[in-house]
Design an enzyme around this catalytic site. Structure first.
Site, PDB file in Angstrom:
ATOM      1  N   CYS A  99     -44.648  32.743  -2.385  1.00 45.46           N
ATOM      2  CA  CYS A  99     -45.559  33.285  -3.510  1.00 45.46           C
ATOM      3  C   CYS A  99     -44.332  32.307  -4.266  1.00 45.46           C
ATOM      4  O   CYS A  99     -44.682  31.176  -5.592  1.00 45.46           O
ATOM      5  CB  CYS A  99     -45.407  34.249  -3.710  1.00 45.46           C
ATOM      6  SG  CYS A  99     -45.605  34.537  -5.616  1.00 45.46           S
ATOM      7  N   CYS A 195     -48.462  42.813  -4.789  1.00 47.67           N
ATOM      8  CA  CYS A 195     -49.435  42.895  -5.148  1.00 47.67           C
ATOM      9  C   CYS A 195     -50.818  43.242  -4.819  1.00 47.67           C
ATOM     10  O   CYS A 195     -51.206  44.254  -5.103  1.00 47.67           O
ATOM     11  CB  CYS A 195     -49.638  41.875  -6.667  1.00 47.67           C
ATOM     12  SG  CYS A 195     -51.013  42.343  -7.964  1.00 47.67           S
TER      13      CYS A 195
END
Length: 374
Positions: A99, A195
């Site tokens: 990410c 998340c």
């Protein structure tokens, strides 16, 4: 077009809030940017809307503009699909590393430049400096929060354009600054995990994307002990979730995952937190990324981490012809896991790192030898 020189990635957390505060106090011209990296899957578990609201509140408190970008498709393509592919192959990936490389320091940086900014800033606990024209990534001063492990895939271009304002501070000081500024994020719980999984059971989440494939659980001698729902639900060193109770003729000690064989769909477990089947002295990696653009030498000594928050482990590194690494540790390492990252350090400087391909732990040894000889 933003007039800000630095765009702060406002995540809705306390760290990025204080990063923006510190830059503003230094007189830096700033704006905020909130990234949406995961499309709502209807579960209500990902707190993106709450985070967005908090980011907007912080921007309002500071009196700065805030921009919004939806990177969920880029996240799916560059991070999540790889995450699924690695689990399906029986490895344990680290999506936070990807990410950072693929979204936060690529698409975010591109967006900031499109807005006319020269720099980006984040709330990561890391530091940078420049020595003889070379940008270095350094550990955060708070070693308990240091996030350089997750940033080891950055290069000179990204570091030259990035600021880490909280990298010099311990976490309690960051929270105090937020409280003094009356930020809504001052006491906000730190985000943990990923998340897109949130508070959900990991196995249930993964089963939405990877079909369950029941198979056998055996001990290292091949004795059948039970059944599993899929080897990709488990990782080396894992204790929970095995559903193995007392086994006749065995001592009442916890069982740990010590091996995964995707081809035969077999999970191997053993008793003892320091089972010899979990221990290795060497690892082989995929081609390494070097923050400086090249390794310091063809062979050198340094320290390494094979997981986040691990103490420094002394090792000797050899760079192989394909760019991969052969790493010899001075002491046995527990549960070094293919798919995770090995990250190298000289003191506080992060040199770079690579994805672990195999170790010489007993049940990986054949694969290790095959890679070693190719």
């Amino acid at each position: 077009m933003s007039q800000a020189r630095t765009i702060v990635g406002l995540s809705g957390g306390v760290d990025s809030s204080v990063a923006a505060l510190l830059l503003q106090r230094e007189g830096e011209s700033i704006a905020g940017l909130f990234m949406q990296n995961w499309a709502d899957d209807g579960s209500g578990e990902c707190r993106a809307e709450d985070d967005r609201r908090d980011a907007v509140a912080i921007a309002g408190k500071l009196g700065i503009p805030i921009h919004f970008r939806d990177f969920s498709q880029q996240y799916w393509d560059g991070v999540f699909q790889h995450f699924l592919d690695e689990y399906a192959a029986g490895r344990t990936p680290n999506p936070d590393v990807l990410c950072n490389r693929e979204v936060k320091f690529k698409h975010f940086l591109d967006a900031a430049r499109e807005l006319g900014a020269d720099y980006i800033a984040t709330g990561h606990y890391a530091r940078t400096d420049e020595v003889d024209g070379r940008h270095r990534l350094l550990r955060g001063m708070d070693r308990n929060k240091d996030q350089s492990y997750f940033l080891h895939q950055l290069g000179q271009t990204q570091l030259a354009a990035t600021k880490f304002p909280v990298g010099e501070l311990p976490k309690p000081a960051v929270r105090q600054l937020a409280a003094d500024a009356v930020f809504a994020t001052a006491n906000k719980k730190d985000s943990t995990g990923i998340c897109f999984i949130g508070e959900r059971d990991f196995r249930s989440f993964l089963a939405q994307y990877l079909p369950m494939q029941p198979g056998e659980i055996r001990d290292p001698d091949g004795v059948l002990l039970g059944q599993h729902d899929g080897v990709f639900f488990h990782t080396l060193g894992q204790r929970g979730g095995l559903n193995i109770g007392g086994v006749k003729g065995r001592e009442a000690a916890p069982w740990y995952v010590v091996g995964k064989d995707v081809a035969s769909n077999t999970l191997t477990i053993d008793q003892g937190v320091d089972s010899p089947y979990l221990m290795s002295m060497r690892l082989l990696s995929e081609p390494a990324h070097w923050i400086a653009g090249a390794p310091p030498a063809a062979a050198f000594e340094c320290t390494a981490q094979t997981r986040y928050r691990q103490p420094d482990e002394a090792c000797r590194v050899e760079v192989r012809e394909d760019g991969g690494l052969l790493i010899h540790f001075d002491a046995p390492q527990r549960a070094v896991t293919p798919g995770q990252s090995v990250v190298l350090y000289l003191g506080d400087e992060c040199l770079g790192g690579a994805v672990i391909a195999a170790t010489d732990a007993p049940l990986q040894r054949t694969h290790f030898d095959t890679l070693f000889n190719t």
